[in-house]
Motif scaffolding. Structure first.
Motif, mmCIF file in Angstrom:
data_model
loop_
_atom_site.group_PDB
_atom_site.id
_atom_site.type_symbol
_atom_site.label_atom_id
_atom_site.label_comp_id
_atom_site.label_asym_id
_atom_site.label_seq_id
_atom_site.Cartn_x
_atom_site.Cartn_y
_atom_site.Cartn_z
ATOM 1 N N ARG A 162 15.056 33.956 41.793
ATOM 2 C CA ARG A 162 15.029 34.298 42.830
ATOM 3 C C ARG A 162 14.721 36.152 42.588
ATOM 4 N N ASP A 163 15.297 36.102 41.037
ATOM 5 C CA ASP A 163 15.025 37.112 40.404
ATOM 6 C C ASP A 163 13.966 37.240 40.192
ATOM 7 N N GLY A 164 12.314 36.476 39.786
ATOM 8 C CA GLY A 164 11.197 36.152 39.615
ATOM 9 C C GLY A 164 11.166 36.363 38.027
ATOM 10 N N ALA A 205 8.963 39.057 44.271
ATOM 11 C CA ALA A 205 10.693 39.101 44.341
ATOM 12 C C ALA A 205 11.499 41.244 43.936
ATOM 13 N N ARG A 240 8.380 35.662 42.594
ATOM 14 C CA ARG A 240 9.408 34.564 42.802
ATOM 15 C C ARG A 240 9.028 33.360 43.742
#
Length: 440
Positions: free
Chosen positions: A39-41, A74, A89
Protein backbone atom coordinates in the motif's frame (compact mmCIF):
# COMPACT_ATOMS: atom_id res chain seq x y z
CA UNK A 1 -31.25 -15.85 -6.02
CA UNK A 2 -31.42 -12.70 -8.09
CA UNK A 3 -31.40 -12.43 -11.86
CA UNK A 4 -27.67 -11.65 -11.91
CA UNK A 5 -27.00 -15.32 -11.22
CA UNK A 6 -27.78 -16.00 -14.89
CA UNK A 7 -24.30 -14.81 -15.79
CA UNK A 8 -21.85 -11.96 -15.47
CA UNK A 9 -22.22 -8.74 -17.42
CA UNK A 10 -20.07 -8.24 -20.51
CA UNK A 11 -18.16 -5.00 -20.74
CA UNK A 12 -16.89 -4.95 -24.30
CA UNK A 13 -17.07 -1.59 -26.01
CA UNK A 14 -15.18 1.37 -27.36
CA UNK A 15 -12.20 3.09 -25.86
CA UNK A 16 -10.98 0.34 -23.56
CA UNK A 17 -7.38 -0.60 -22.90
CA UNK A 18 -6.87 -4.14 -24.13
CA UNK A 19 -5.25 -6.63 -21.82
CA UNK A 20 -3.08 -7.77 -24.73
CA UNK A 21 -1.49 -4.31 -24.69
CA UNK A 22 -0.47 -4.87 -21.06
CA UNK A 23 1.13 -8.27 -21.65
CA UNK A 24 4.79 -7.60 -22.19
CA UNK A 25 7.79 -8.58 -20.14
CA UNK A 26 8.51 -5.02 -19.01
CA UNK A 27 4.87 -4.31 -18.15
CA UNK A 28 4.64 -7.50 -16.09
CA UNK A 29 7.91 -6.63 -14.35
CA UNK A 30 6.63 -3.18 -13.40
CA UNK A 31 3.25 -4.49 -12.27
CA UNK A 32 4.88 -7.18 -10.12
CA UNK A 33 7.18 -4.65 -8.43
CA UNK A 34 4.24 -2.38 -7.66
CA UNK A 35 2.35 -5.33 -6.20
CA UNK A 36 5.33 -6.19 -4.02
CA UNK A 37 5.53 -2.62 -2.72
CA UNK A 38 2.15 -2.94 -1.00
CA UNK A 39 0.00 0.00 0.00
CA UNK A 40 2.95 2.37 0.42
CA UNK A 41 3.58 2.09 -3.29
CA UNK A 42 6.71 2.70 -5.33
CA UNK A 43 7.82 5.68 -7.43
CA UNK A 44 8.62 5.75 -11.13
CA UNK A 45 12.32 6.57 -10.53
CA UNK A 46 12.62 3.58 -8.20
CA UNK A 47 10.86 1.36 -10.73
CA UNK A 48 13.34 2.55 -13.37
CA UNK A 49 16.26 1.79 -11.05
CA UNK A 50 15.03 -1.71 -10.21
CA UNK A 51 14.03 -2.71 -13.74
CA UNK A 52 16.89 -1.11 -15.65
CA UNK A 53 14.38 0.75 -17.83
CA UNK A 54 14.45 4.47 -18.48
CA UNK A 55 12.14 6.74 -16.49
CA UNK A 56 10.41 7.61 -19.76
CA UNK A 57 9.72 3.93 -20.51
CA UNK A 58 8.43 3.38 -16.98
CA UNK A 59 6.19 6.44 -17.28
CA UNK A 60 4.70 5.09 -20.49
CA UNK A 61 4.05 1.67 -18.93
CA UNK A 62 2.56 3.05 -15.71
CA UNK A 63 0.43 5.45 -17.73
CA UNK A 64 -1.18 2.53 -19.55
CA UNK A 65 -1.64 0.66 -16.28
CA UNK A 66 -3.31 3.67 -14.67
CA UNK A 67 -5.56 4.06 -17.70
CA UNK A 68 -6.51 0.40 -17.33
CA UNK A 69 -7.37 1.04 -13.68
CA UNK A 70 -4.73 -1.29 -12.26
CA UNK A 71 -2.58 1.42 -10.64
CA UNK A 72 -3.39 4.51 -8.58
CA UNK A 73 -1.46 7.20 -6.73
CA UNK A 74 -0.43 6.25 -3.20
CA UNK A 75 0.75 9.73 -2.21
CA UNK A 76 4.04 11.57 -2.50
CA UNK A 77 7.30 10.25 -1.16
CA UNK A 78 9.74 12.28 0.94
CA UNK A 79 11.84 14.66 -1.12
CA UNK A 80 15.56 13.96 -1.39
CA UNK A 81 16.32 17.37 -2.80
CA UNK A 82 14.02 17.69 -5.79
CA UNK A 83 10.29 17.50 -6.41
CA UNK A 84 8.72 14.72 -4.27
CA UNK A 85 8.00 11.67 -6.40
CA UNK A 86 4.48 10.23 -6.59
CA UNK A 87 4.26 6.65 -5.38
CA UNK A 88 2.04 4.22 -7.26
CA UNK A 89 0.12 1.33 -5.74
CA UNK A 90 -1.81 -1.61 -7.12
CA UNK A 91 -5.60 -1.24 -7.21
CA UNK A 92 -6.12 -4.81 -6.11
CA UNK A 93 -9.92 -4.59 -6.14
CA UNK A 94 -10.18 -3.40 -9.76
CA UNK A 95 -9.86 -6.87 -11.31
CA UNK A 96 -10.92 -10.12 -9.71
CA UNK A 97 -10.88 -13.82 -10.56
CA UNK A 98 -12.54 -17.09 -9.67
CA UNK A 99 -10.67 -20.14 -8.44
CA UNK A 100 -12.48 -23.48 -8.61
CA UNK A 101 -11.46 -26.76 -6.98
CA UNK A 102 -13.36 -29.69 -8.43
CA UNK A 103 -12.95 -32.71 -6.14
CA UNK A 104 -14.46 -36.17 -6.21
CA UNK A 105 -17.08 -35.26 -3.61
CA UNK A 106 -17.67 -31.54 -4.05
CA UNK A 107 -16.69 -28.24 -5.61
CA UNK A 108 -15.22 -25.19 -3.88
CA UNK A 109 -15.35 -21.80 -5.61
CA UNK A 110 -13.47 -18.76 -4.33
CA UNK A 111 -13.49 -15.20 -5.61
CA UNK A 112 -10.20 -13.33 -5.22
CA UNK A 113 -8.87 -9.86 -5.79
CA UNK A 114 -5.98 -9.06 -8.11
CA UNK A 115 -3.40 -10.23 -5.55
CA UNK A 116 -5.11 -13.59 -5.03
CA UNK A 117 -6.62 -12.66 -1.65
CA UNK A 118 -9.86 -14.63 -1.15
CA UNK A 119 -12.94 -12.43 -0.81
CA UNK A 120 -15.72 -15.02 -0.87
CA UNK A 121 -16.18 -18.76 -1.16
CA UNK A 122 -18.88 -21.34 -1.72
CA UNK A 123 -18.76 -25.13 -1.39
CA UNK A 124 -21.40 -27.50 -2.77
CA UNK A 125 -21.51 -31.32 -2.74
CA UNK A 126 -20.97 -33.19 -5.99
CA UNK A 127 -20.61 -36.84 -6.96
CA UNK A 128 -18.32 -37.14 -9.98
CA UNK A 129 -19.89 -40.50 -10.71
CA UNK A 130 -23.19 -38.88 -11.70
CA UNK A 131 -21.85 -38.11 -15.16
CA UNK A 132 -20.50 -35.27 -17.27
CA UNK A 133 -23.77 -33.36 -17.58
CA UNK A 134 -24.30 -33.08 -13.83
CA UNK A 135 -20.65 -32.15 -13.24
CA UNK A 136 -20.98 -29.22 -15.64
CA UNK A 137 -24.35 -28.19 -14.14
CA UNK A 138 -23.18 -28.24 -10.52
CA UNK A 139 -19.83 -26.52 -11.15
CA UNK A 140 -21.43 -23.85 -13.35
CA UNK A 141 -24.13 -23.29 -10.74
CA UNK A 142 -21.63 -22.85 -7.91
CA UNK A 143 -19.59 -20.41 -10.02
CA UNK A 144 -22.73 -18.45 -10.95
CA UNK A 145 -23.73 -18.25 -7.28
CA UNK A 146 -20.40 -16.65 -6.36
CA UNK A 147 -20.60 -14.31 -9.34
CA UNK A 148 -24.10 -13.27 -8.26
CA UNK A 149 -23.06 -12.58 -4.69
CA UNK A 150 -25.34 -15.36 -3.31
CA UNK A 151 -28.53 -13.45 -2.87
CA UNK A 152 -28.00 -10.59 -5.25
CA UNK A 153 -26.45 -8.02 -2.90
CA UNK A 154 -24.63 -5.71 -5.25
CA UNK A 155 -24.03 -6.03 -8.97
CA UNK A 156 -22.30 -8.95 -10.64
CA UNK A 157 -18.84 -8.26 -12.03
CA UNK A 158 -18.23 -7.22 -15.59
CA UNK A 159 -16.42 -9.84 -17.65
CA UNK A 160 -13.10 -8.86 -19.14
CA UNK A 161 -13.86 -9.51 -22.78
CA UNK A 162 -15.49 -12.70 -24.04
CA UNK A 163 -14.59 -16.34 -23.91
CA UNK A 164 -14.23 -16.53 -27.66
CA UNK A 165 -11.59 -13.80 -27.61
CA UNK A 166 -9.69 -15.47 -24.83
CA UNK A 167 -8.92 -18.90 -26.19
CA UNK A 168 -10.14 -20.68 -23.08
CA UNK A 169 -7.59 -23.45 -23.04
CA UNK A 170 -4.62 -21.25 -23.59
CA UNK A 171 -5.18 -18.55 -21.00
CA UNK A 172 -6.54 -15.04 -21.25
CA UNK A 173 -4.22 -13.33 -23.68
CA UNK A 174 -6.01 -10.85 -25.89
CA UNK A 175 -9.03 -10.25 -23.69
CA UNK A 176 -10.28 -6.67 -23.59
CA UNK A 177 -9.86 -4.75 -20.33
CA UNK A 178 -12.31 -1.89 -20.06
CA UNK A 179 -13.81 0.13 -17.25
CA UNK A 180 -16.44 2.77 -16.75
CA UNK A 181 -16.64 5.24 -19.58
CA UNK A 182 -14.08 3.25 -21.55
CA UNK A 183 -11.16 4.55 -19.52
CA UNK A 184 -10.18 1.51 -17.50
CA UNK A 185 -11.39 -0.56 -14.58
CA UNK A 186 -13.00 1.30 -11.70
CA UNK A 187 -11.77 0.20 -8.29
CA UNK A 188 -13.85 -0.87 -5.31
CA UNK A 189 -12.91 -0.13 -1.72
CA UNK A 190 -11.46 -2.77 0.58
CA UNK A 191 -14.48 -2.84 2.83
CA UNK A 192 -16.99 -3.15 0.02
CA UNK A 193 -16.40 -6.78 -0.92
CA UNK A 194 -17.95 -8.92 1.81
CA UNK A 195 -16.04 -12.10 2.63
CA UNK A 196 -18.19 -15.17 3.08
CA UNK A 197 -17.89 -18.62 4.56
CA UNK A 198 -18.76 -21.89 2.90
CA UNK A 199 -22.43 -21.13 2.49
CA UNK A 200 -22.30 -17.64 1.15
CA UNK A 201 -20.87 -15.93 -1.84
CA UNK A 202 -20.48 -12.41 -0.53
CA UNK A 203 -21.55 -9.29 -2.38
CA UNK A 204 -19.99 -7.69 -5.41
CA UNK A 205 -19.30 -4.10 -4.42
CA UNK A 206 -19.36 -1.20 -6.82
CA UNK A 207 -16.95 1.68 -7.12
CA UNK A 208 -17.90 5.27 -6.34
CA UNK A 209 -19.20 5.58 -9.90
CA UNK A 210 -21.41 2.53 -9.47
CA UNK A 211 -19.33 0.20 -11.65
CA UNK A 212 -18.54 -3.33 -10.43
CA UNK A 213 -15.02 -4.76 -10.54
CA UNK A 214 -14.01 -6.59 -13.69
CA UNK A 215 -13.68 -10.37 -13.80
CA UNK A 216 -10.51 -11.64 -15.48
CA UNK A 217 -11.63 -15.27 -15.75
CA UNK A 218 -11.67 -18.52 -13.83
CA UNK A 219 -8.96 -21.04 -13.02
CA UNK A 220 -10.30 -24.57 -12.62
CA UNK A 221 -8.36 -27.25 -10.73
CA UNK A 222 -9.48 -30.87 -11.11
CA UNK A 223 -8.17 -34.39 -10.45
CA UNK A 224 -5.97 -35.80 -13.18
CA UNK A 225 -5.22 -37.10 -15.62
CA UNK A 226 -6.17 -34.20 -17.88
CA UNK A 227 -4.74 -31.98 -20.62
CA UNK A 228 -4.20 -28.42 -19.41
CA UNK A 229 -3.60 -27.16 -22.96
CA UNK A 230 -6.98 -28.24 -24.32
CA UNK A 231 -8.95 -28.05 -21.06
CA UNK A 232 -10.09 -31.67 -21.42
CA UNK A 233 -10.42 -34.30 -18.66
CA UNK A 234 -9.08 -37.80 -19.25
CA UNK A 235 -9.74 -41.00 -17.26
CA UNK A 236 -9.99 -39.60 -13.74
CA UNK A 237 -9.32 -42.55 -11.41
CA UNK A 238 -12.62 -44.20 -10.57
CA UNK A 239 -14.61 -42.02 -13.00
CA UNK A 240 -13.92 -43.23 -16.55
CA UNK A 241 -17.16 -41.63 -17.77
CA UNK A 242 -15.49 -38.22 -17.65
CA UNK A 243 -12.85 -39.20 -20.22
CA UNK A 244 -12.82 -36.66 -23.03
CA UNK A 245 -15.02 -34.08 -21.27
CA UNK A 246 -14.03 -30.58 -22.54
CA UNK A 247 -14.78 -29.09 -19.14
CA UNK A 248 -13.06 -25.74 -19.59
CA UNK A 249 -14.86 -25.03 -22.86
CA UNK A 250 -18.22 -26.21 -21.46
CA UNK A 251 -18.00 -23.91 -18.44
CA UNK A 252 -16.72 -21.03 -20.54
CA UNK A 253 -19.67 -21.35 -22.88
CA UNK A 254 -22.15 -21.68 -20.02
CA UNK A 255 -20.88 -18.65 -18.07
CA UNK A 256 -19.38 -16.49 -20.80
CA UNK A 257 -15.94 -16.07 -19.29
CA UNK A 258 -12.45 -17.49 -19.94
CA UNK A 259 -11.74 -20.73 -18.06
CA UNK A 260 -8.29 -22.33 -17.69
CA UNK A 261 -7.98 -25.95 -16.50
CA UNK A 262 -5.08 -27.60 -14.66
CA UNK A 263 -4.51 -30.43 -12.20
CA UNK A 264 -5.51 -29.73 -8.60
CA UNK A 265 -2.04 -30.36 -7.21
CA UNK A 266 -0.45 -28.15 -9.89
CA UNK A 267 -2.72 -25.28 -8.88
CA UNK A 268 -1.76 -25.64 -5.22
CA UNK A 269 1.94 -25.89 -6.07
CA UNK A 270 1.67 -22.77 -8.23
CA UNK A 271 0.21 -20.85 -5.30
CA UNK A 272 3.04 -21.95 -3.04
CA UNK A 273 5.67 -21.17 -5.72
CA UNK A 274 4.33 -17.63 -6.00
CA UNK A 275 4.56 -17.34 -2.22
CA UNK A 276 8.28 -18.14 -2.50
CA UNK A 277 8.30 -21.31 -0.38
CA UNK A 278 11.31 -22.85 -2.16
CA UNK A 279 12.79 -23.32 -5.63
CA UNK A 280 12.52 -27.10 -5.58
CA UNK A 281 9.64 -28.62 -3.63
CA UNK A 282 6.82 -31.15 -3.76
CA UNK A 283 3.30 -30.38 -2.59
CA UNK A 284 1.59 -33.61 -1.48
CA UNK A 285 -2.20 -33.38 -1.32
CA UNK A 286 -4.13 -36.03 0.60
CA UNK A 287 -7.88 -35.62 0.42
CA UNK A 288 -10.31 -37.85 -1.45
CA UNK A 289 -7.21 -39.00 -3.35
CA UNK A 290 -3.46 -38.43 -3.29
CA UNK A 291 -1.34 -36.48 -5.74
CA UNK A 292 1.72 -34.25 -5.95
CA UNK A 293 2.45 -30.86 -7.44
CA UNK A 294 6.09 -30.35 -8.39
CA UNK A 295 8.13 -27.16 -8.57
CA UNK A 296 11.64 -27.76 -9.93
CA UNK A 297 14.22 -25.00 -10.29
CA UNK A 298 11.55 -22.42 -9.51
CA UNK A 299 9.16 -23.62 -12.23
CA UNK A 300 5.96 -25.64 -12.08
CA UNK A 301 6.62 -29.00 -13.73
CA UNK A 302 3.62 -30.60 -15.45
CA UNK A 303 5.33 -33.00 -17.82
CA UNK A 304 4.65 -33.21 -21.57
CA UNK A 305 1.19 -34.75 -21.02
CA UNK A 306 0.20 -32.94 -17.79
CA UNK A 307 0.93 -36.28 -16.13
CA UNK A 308 3.66 -35.43 -13.62
CA UNK A 309 2.94 -35.89 -9.93
CA UNK A 310 0.73 -39.00 -9.99
CA UNK A 311 2.22 -39.98 -6.64
CA UNK A 312 -0.92 -41.69 -5.39
CA UNK A 313 -0.61 -44.46 -7.95
CA UNK A 314 2.99 -45.35 -7.19
CA UNK A 315 2.95 -49.05 -6.22
CA UNK A 316 4.70 -49.68 -2.92
CA UNK A 317 3.20 -53.09 -2.02
CA UNK A 318 2.90 -55.61 -4.85
CA UNK A 319 0.31 -57.74 -3.05
CA UNK A 320 -1.54 -54.76 -1.55
CA UNK A 321 -5.23 -53.90 -1.73
CA UNK A 322 -6.80 -53.02 -5.09
CA UNK A 323 -6.83 -49.36 -6.09
CA UNK A 324 -9.48 -47.51 -8.12
CA UNK A 325 -6.85 -47.06 -10.85
CA UNK A 326 -6.73 -50.82 -11.50
CA UNK A 327 -3.38 -51.50 -9.81
CA UNK A 328 -2.77 -53.05 -6.40
CA UNK A 329 -0.83 -51.64 -3.47
CA UNK A 330 -0.87 -47.99 -4.59
CA UNK A 331 0.15 -45.36 -2.04
CA UNK A 332 -3.31 -43.76 -2.27
CA UNK A 333 -5.13 -47.03 -1.58
CA UNK A 334 -2.87 -47.84 1.38
CA UNK A 335 -3.16 -44.36 2.90
CA UNK A 336 -6.94 -44.23 2.58
CA UNK A 337 -7.31 -47.78 3.94
CA UNK A 338 -5.21 -46.88 6.99
CA UNK A 339 -7.26 -43.76 7.61
CA UNK A 340 -10.51 -45.72 7.24
CA UNK A 341 -9.21 -48.05 9.95
CA UNK A 342 -8.40 -45.07 12.18
CA UNK A 343 -4.64 -45.61 11.91
CA UNK A 344 -3.28 -42.15 11.14
CA UNK A 345 0.27 -43.13 12.09
CA UNK A 346 0.27 -45.90 9.45
CA UNK A 347 -1.13 -43.52 6.82
CA UNK A 348 1.65 -41.06 7.65
CA UNK A 349 4.25 -43.84 7.45
CA UNK A 350 3.05 -44.88 3.99
CA UNK A 351 2.97 -41.27 2.82
CA UNK A 352 6.49 -40.83 4.18
CA UNK A 353 7.70 -43.85 2.19
CA UNK A 354 6.29 -42.32 -1.00
CA UNK A 355 7.78 -38.94 -0.15
CA UNK A 356 11.21 -40.49 0.42
CA UNK A 357 11.04 -42.16 -3.01
CA UNK A 358 10.11 -38.82 -4.55
CA UNK A 359 12.99 -37.04 -2.82
CA UNK A 360 15.36 -39.71 -4.09
CA UNK A 361 14.18 -39.14 -7.67
CA UNK A 362 13.95 -35.34 -7.75
CA UNK A 363 16.16 -34.05 -4.91
CA UNK A 364 13.61 -31.47 -3.72
CA UNK A 365 14.48 -29.32 -0.71
CA UNK A 366 11.02 -29.10 0.83
CA UNK A 367 7.94 -31.32 1.13
CA UNK A 368 4.63 -29.54 1.78
CA UNK A 369 1.58 -31.45 3.00
CA UNK A 370 -1.97 -30.32 2.29
CA UNK A 371 -5.56 -31.50 1.91
CA UNK A 372 -8.38 -32.10 4.36
CA UNK A 373 -6.90 -35.41 5.53
CA UNK A 374 -3.70 -33.59 6.50
CA UNK A 375 -5.71 -30.78 8.09
CA UNK A 376 -7.38 -33.32 10.38
CA UNK A 377 -4.03 -34.35 11.92
CA UNK A 378 -1.22 -32.12 10.60
CA UNK A 379 1.27 -32.86 13.40
CA UNK A 380 0.93 -36.63 12.97
CA UNK A 381 1.50 -36.45 9.22
CA UNK A 382 4.43 -34.05 9.49
CA UNK A 383 5.98 -36.30 12.14
CA UNK A 384 5.51 -39.48 10.06
CA UNK A 385 6.81 -38.03 6.80
CA UNK A 386 9.73 -36.35 8.56
CA UNK A 387 10.75 -39.66 10.14
CA UNK A 388 10.87 -41.35 6.74
CA UNK A 389 12.88 -38.54 5.16
CA UNK A 390 15.28 -38.32 8.11
CA UNK A 391 15.89 -42.08 7.89
CA UNK A 392 16.70 -41.72 4.21
CA UNK A 393 19.06 -38.81 4.88
CA UNK A 394 20.83 -40.86 7.55
CA UNK A 395 21.35 -43.75 5.14
CA UNK A 396 22.63 -41.52 2.30
CA UNK A 397 24.58 -39.01 4.39
CA UNK A 398 22.66 -36.13 2.88
CA UNK A 399 21.04 -33.13 4.50
CA UNK A 400 17.49 -33.83 5.77
CA UNK A 401 14.63 -32.47 3.70
CA UNK A 402 12.27 -30.04 5.42
CA UNK A 403 8.64 -31.07 5.89
CA UNK A 404 5.75 -28.88 6.94
CA UNK A 405 2.02 -28.51 6.57
CA UNK A 406 1.19 -26.12 3.75
CA UNK A 407 -0.24 -22.75 4.69
CA UNK A 408 -3.92 -23.18 5.34
CA UNK A 409 -3.69 -26.94 5.87
CA UNK A 410 -4.16 -26.72 9.64
CA UNK A 411 -7.84 -26.05 10.22
CA UNK A 412 -8.16 -23.75 7.20
CA UNK A 413 -11.49 -22.63 5.81
CA UNK A 414 -12.53 -25.04 3.11
CA UNK A 415 -11.46 -28.10 5.10
CA UNK A 416 -7.81 -27.73 4.16
CA UNK A 417 -8.56 -27.57 0.44
CA UNK A 418 -8.61 -23.78 0.09
CA UNK A 419 -5.01 -23.80 -1.16
CA UNK A 420 -6.11 -25.51 -4.38
CA UNK A 421 -8.98 -23.14 -5.16
CA UNK A 422 -6.82 -20.08 -4.41
CA UNK A 423 -4.01 -21.53 -6.49
CA UNK A 424 -6.48 -22.08 -9.32
CA UNK A 425 -7.30 -18.37 -9.34
CA UNK A 426 -3.58 -17.72 -9.87
CA UNK A 427 -3.79 -19.62 -13.17
CA UNK A 428 -5.46 -16.52 -14.63
CA UNK A 429 -3.97 -13.84 -12.33
CA UNK A 430 -0.28 -14.75 -12.34
CA UNK A 431 0.35 -14.15 -16.07
CA UNK A 432 -0.46 -10.45 -15.58
CA UNK A 433 2.58 -10.22 -13.31
CA UNK A 434 4.80 -12.50 -15.39
CA UNK A 435 4.58 -14.97 -12.54
CA UNK A 436 3.39 -18.24 -14.07
CA UNK A 437 6.50 -20.37 -13.60
CA UNK A 438 5.85 -23.44 -15.73
CA UNK A 439 7.90 -25.96 -17.62
CA UNK A 440 6.07 -26.73 -20.86
Amino acid sequence: MSDVAEGPRHTGGRGGVRLADLRGHNTALVLDLVRGAGRDGISRPELALRTGLTVQAVSKITGRLREAGLLAAAGRQESTGGKPATALRLVREAVQALGVHLDRDGVLVVRTDLTGRALARRRVPLDLGRGAGEVVDVVAGAMADVLAGEGGHGEAPGVVGGAAEAGVAGGVTGVGLRGAGGTGARAVGDGDARAAGDGGGGAWAASEGGEPPLLLGAGLAAPGPLDHRTGVLHKVSGFPGLDGLPLAAALSERLGLPVVLDKDTNAAALGRALAGDARAFAYLHLGTGLGAGLVLDGRLYRGPRTGAGELGHQVVRLDGPPCVCGNRGCVEALCLAALAAGDTAEAARVLGTAAANLVGLLDVELVLLGGHRIAAAPEAFVRGVTAALDARASRTGTEPVRVRAAEGASGAAGGGDGAIAEGAAQLVLAPLFGRLPAEE
